[in-house]
Design a protein around this motif. Sequence first.
Motif, PDB file in Angstrom:
ATOM      1  N   ASN A   1       0.829  -1.204   0.000  1.00  0.00           N
ATOM      2  CA  ASN A   1       0.000   0.000   0.000  1.00  0.00           C
ATOM      3  C   ASN A   1       0.867   1.259   0.000  1.00  0.00           C
ATOM      4  N   ASP A   2       1.997   1.209   0.708  1.00  0.00           N
ATOM      5  CA  ASP A   2       2.923   2.350   0.695  1.00  0.00           C
ATOM      6  C   ASP A   2       3.354   2.661  -0.744  1.00  0.00           C
ATOM      7  N   ALA A   3       3.700   1.612  -1.498  1.00  0.00           N
ATOM      8  CA  ALA A   3       4.146   1.802  -2.878  1.00  0.00           C
ATOM      9  C   ALA A   3       3.016   2.350  -3.757  1.00  0.00           C
ATOM     10  N   LEU A   4       1.808   1.835  -3.572  1.00  0.00           N
ATOM     11  CA  LEU A   4       0.665   2.320  -4.351  1.00  0.00           C
ATOM     12  C   LEU A   4       0.388   3.789  -4.059  1.00  0.00           C
ATOM     13  N   GLU A   5       0.490   4.160  -2.793  1.00  0.00           N
ATOM     14  CA  GLU A   5       0.259   5.566  -2.424  1.00  0.00           C
ATOM     15  C   GLU A   5       1.387   6.460  -2.948  1.00  0.00           C
ATOM     16  N   ALA A   6       2.601   5.943  -2.985  1.00  0.00           N
ATOM     17  CA  ALA A   6       3.715   6.713  -3.547  1.00  0.00           C
ATOM     18  C   ALA A   6       3.489   6.969  -5.033  1.00  0.00           C
ATOM     19  N   LEU A   7       2.977   5.968  -5.747  1.00  0.00           N
ATOM     20  CA  LEU A   7       2.655   6.151  -7.161  1.00  0.00           C
ATOM     21  C   LEU A   7       1.578   7.217  -7.344  1.00  0.00           C
ATOM     22  N   ALA A   8       0.557   7.159  -6.497  1.00  0.00           N
ATOM     23  CA  ALA A   8      -0.520   8.146  -6.582  1.00  0.00           C
ATOM     24  C   ALA A   8       0.011   9.549  -6.303  1.00  0.00           C
ATOM     25  N   TYR A   9       0.911   9.649  -5.328  1.00  0.00           N
ATOM     26  CA  TYR A   9       1.482  10.950  -4.967  1.00  0.00           C
ATOM     27  C   TYR A   9       2.285  11.524  -6.138  1.00  0.00           C
ATOM     28  N   LEU A  10       3.134  10.691  -6.731  1.00  0.00           N
ATOM     29  CA  LEU A  10       3.943  11.170  -7.850  1.00  0.00           C
ATOM     30  C   LEU A  10       3.051  11.522  -9.035  1.00  0.00           C
ATOM     31  N   GLY A  11       2.085  10.663  -9.345  1.00  0.00           N
ATOM     32  CA  GLY A  11       1.212  10.913 -10.483  1.00  0.00           C
ATOM     33  C   GLY A  11       0.455  12.212 -10.376  1.00  0.00           C
ATOM     34  N   ALA A  12       0.076  12.575  -9.151  1.00  0.00           N
ATOM     35  CA  ALA A  12      -0.682  13.809  -8.939  1.00  0.00           C
ATOM     36  C   ALA A  12       0.167  15.050  -9.167  1.00  0.00           C
ATOM     37  N   ARG A  13       1.472  14.887  -9.224  1.00  0.00           N
ATOM     38  CA  ARG A  13       2.365  16.023  -9.400  1.00  0.00           C
ATOM     39  C   ARG A  13       2.903  16.132 -10.820  1.00  0.00           C
ATOM     40  N   LEU A  14       2.432  15.275 -11.682  1.00  0.00           N
ATOM     41  CA  LEU A  14       2.834  15.300 -13.089  1.00  0.00           C
ATOM     42  C   LEU A  14       1.636  15.679 -13.963  1.00  0.00           C
ATOM     43  N   ALA A  15       1.917  16.066 -15.180  1.00  0.00           N
ATOM     44  CA  ALA A  15       0.842  16.408 -16.107  1.00  0.00           C
ATOM     45  C   ALA A  15      -0.051  15.192 -16.345  1.00  0.00           C
ATOM     46  N   PRO A  16      -1.347  15.409 -16.528  1.00  0.00           N
ATOM     47  CA  PRO A  16      -2.257  14.284 -16.789  1.00  0.00           C
ATOM     48  C   PRO A  16      -1.771  13.439 -17.961  1.00  0.00           C
ATOM     49  N   GLY A  17      -1.810  12.130 -17.781  1.00  0.00           N
ATOM     50  CA  GLY A  17      -1.388  11.218 -18.832  1.00  0.00           C
ATOM     51  C   GLY A  17       0.089  10.896 -18.844  1.00  0.00           C
ATOM     52  N   THR A  18       0.875  11.525 -17.967  1.00  0.00           N
ATOM     53  CA  THR A  18       2.307  11.215 -17.906  1.00  0.00           C
ATOM     54  C   THR A  18       2.490   9.772 -17.437  1.00  0.00           C
ATOM     55  N   PRO A  19       3.219   8.948 -18.190  1.00  0.00           N
ATOM     56  CA  PRO A  19       3.375   7.538 -17.798  1.00  0.00           C
ATOM     57  C   PRO A  19       4.195   7.377 -16.530  1.00  0.00           C
ATOM     58  N   LEU A  20       3.879   6.322 -15.780  1.00  0.00           N
ATOM     59  CA  LEU A  20       4.575   6.012 -14.539  1.00  0.00           C
ATOM     60  C   LEU A  20       5.210   4.633 -14.611  1.00  0.00           C
ATOM     61  N   GLY A  21       6.346   4.507 -13.964  1.00  0.00           N
ATOM     62  CA  GLY A  21       7.004   3.222 -13.808  1.00  0.00           C
ATOM     63  C   GLY A  21       7.255   2.952 -12.335  1.00  0.00           C
ATOM     64  N   LEU A  22       7.494   1.681 -12.026  1.00  0.00           N
ATOM     65  CA  LEU A  22       7.759   1.267 -10.656  1.00  0.00           C
ATOM     66  C   LEU A  22       9.001   0.394 -10.639  1.00  0.00           C
ATOM     67  N   CYS A  23       9.888   0.664  -9.690  1.00  0.00           N
ATOM     68  CA  CYS A  23      11.143  -0.067  -9.579  1.00  0.00           C
ATOM     69  C   CYS A  23      11.378  -0.429  -8.118  1.00  0.00           C
ATOM     70  N   GLY A  24      11.942  -1.603  -7.878  1.00  0.00           N
ATOM     71  CA  GLY A  24      12.258  -1.991  -6.520  1.00  0.00           C
ATOM     72  C   GLY A  24      13.516  -2.830  -6.465  1.00  0.00           C
ATOM     73  N   TYR A  25      14.249  -2.689  -5.375  1.00  0.00           N
ATOM     74  CA  TYR A  25      15.510  -3.397  -5.174  1.00  0.00           C
ATOM     75  C   TYR A  25      15.363  -4.376  -4.019  1.00  0.00           C
ATOM     76  N   SER A  26      15.654  -5.668  -4.258  1.00  0.00           N
ATOM     77  CA  SER A  26      15.625  -6.726  -3.252  1.00  0.00           C
ATOM     78  C   SER A  26      14.229  -6.836  -2.625  1.00  0.00           C
ATOM     79  N   PHE A  27      14.079  -6.600  -1.328  1.00  0.00           N
ATOM     80  CA  PHE A  27      12.760  -6.573  -0.693  1.00  0.00           C
ATOM     81  C   PHE A  27      11.849  -5.588  -1.422  1.00  0.00           C
ATOM     82  N   GLY A  28      12.389  -4.438  -1.813  1.00  0.00           N
ATOM     83  CA  GLY A  28      11.601  -3.462  -2.551  1.00  0.00           C
ATOM     84  C   GLY A  28      11.145  -3.983  -3.896  1.00  0.00           C
ATOM     85  N   GLY A  29      11.931  -4.881  -4.493  1.00  0.00           N
ATOM     86  CA  GLY A  29      11.516  -5.507  -5.743  1.00  0.00           C
ATOM     87  C   GLY A  29      10.321  -6.412  -5.531  1.00  0.00           C
ATOM     88  N   MET A  30      10.331  -7.171  -4.448  1.00  0.00           N
ATOM     89  CA  MET A  30       9.183  -8.008  -4.103  1.00  0.00           C
ATOM     90  C   MET A  30       7.938  -7.152  -3.917  1.00  0.00           C
TER      91      MET A  30
END
Length: 211
Positions: free
Chosen positions: A84-113
Motif C-alpha cells: 500500500n505504501d508503494a501504491l500511495e507513492a505512485l498516486a502521490y507522484l502521479g498527482a504532481r505530473l501532467a495528466p497522462g504522464t506515464p509512470l514506472g515502478l522499480c524496486g531493489y531486493s525486498f523493494g523488488g518483491m
Amino acid sequence: MPDTLVRFKAGELELEGLLACPPEARAGVVICHPHPLHGANMRNFVVRAVAKSLQARGFATFRFNFRGVGNSEGEYDEGRGEVNDALEALAYLGARLAPGTPLGLCGYSFGGMVAFRAAAAGARIAALAGIAPYLVMDPPEVLAGYSGPKFIVVGTADDVVDPRRLKTLVDSTMRGSREFRLLDGADHFFVDREAEVGEVVAEFFTTCLPG
C-alpha cells in the motif's frame, strides 16, 4: 535536479520521501528500497544511483521510506502494508505530473518483491523493474499478475537471490514482455556497480516510458 524532502499519506500513516520533479518530466518512476530490518532506506546507494540516472534522462523520481523507516510512521509489516505504501507513492507522484504522464515502478531486493506485489494488485504503471528482486516467497499469481513490460537485473555472484532460480521463475511464470539481465561478478549489494545498475534500469524505462 535536487531532491525535495516531502511527506505523504498512506492510509492512516504519514510517510516521507524524496521527490525530484522537473517542470516537463517525460515520465515518472517510484523506487522502492531494500529490507527495512536490515538498515535499508530511501538513501540506499543503489536506489540513489537509479534515481540519479533517471533524473539525468528527464524523468521525475520518487524514492520513499516504507512504514517504520526513518521518519515514516508505522512499523514493518512483512511486505503487506508496504504494498500500500508503494501504491500511495505512485498516486502521490502521479498527482504532481501532467495528466497522462506515464509512470514506472522499480524496486531493489525486498523493494523488488513489494513492487511486483503492487503491480499484481493493480498499480497503474506502464513498466516495472526489479533489481535482484526477492520473489521466491511469492505465489505464481503474483509473479504472473502484471503483463506489461518488465526488466529484471541480478548479479551472477548474488548469494541472497539465486540468479538461476530467479531466471527459472521469470521464464516459467511471468507473462508478457520481459527482459532478464545478468551482471557478471556483481553481488547482491552491487558493490562498486551501483552506477552500472542505475544506467541499465534507466535505459529500460527510457525505452518503455517514452513520454
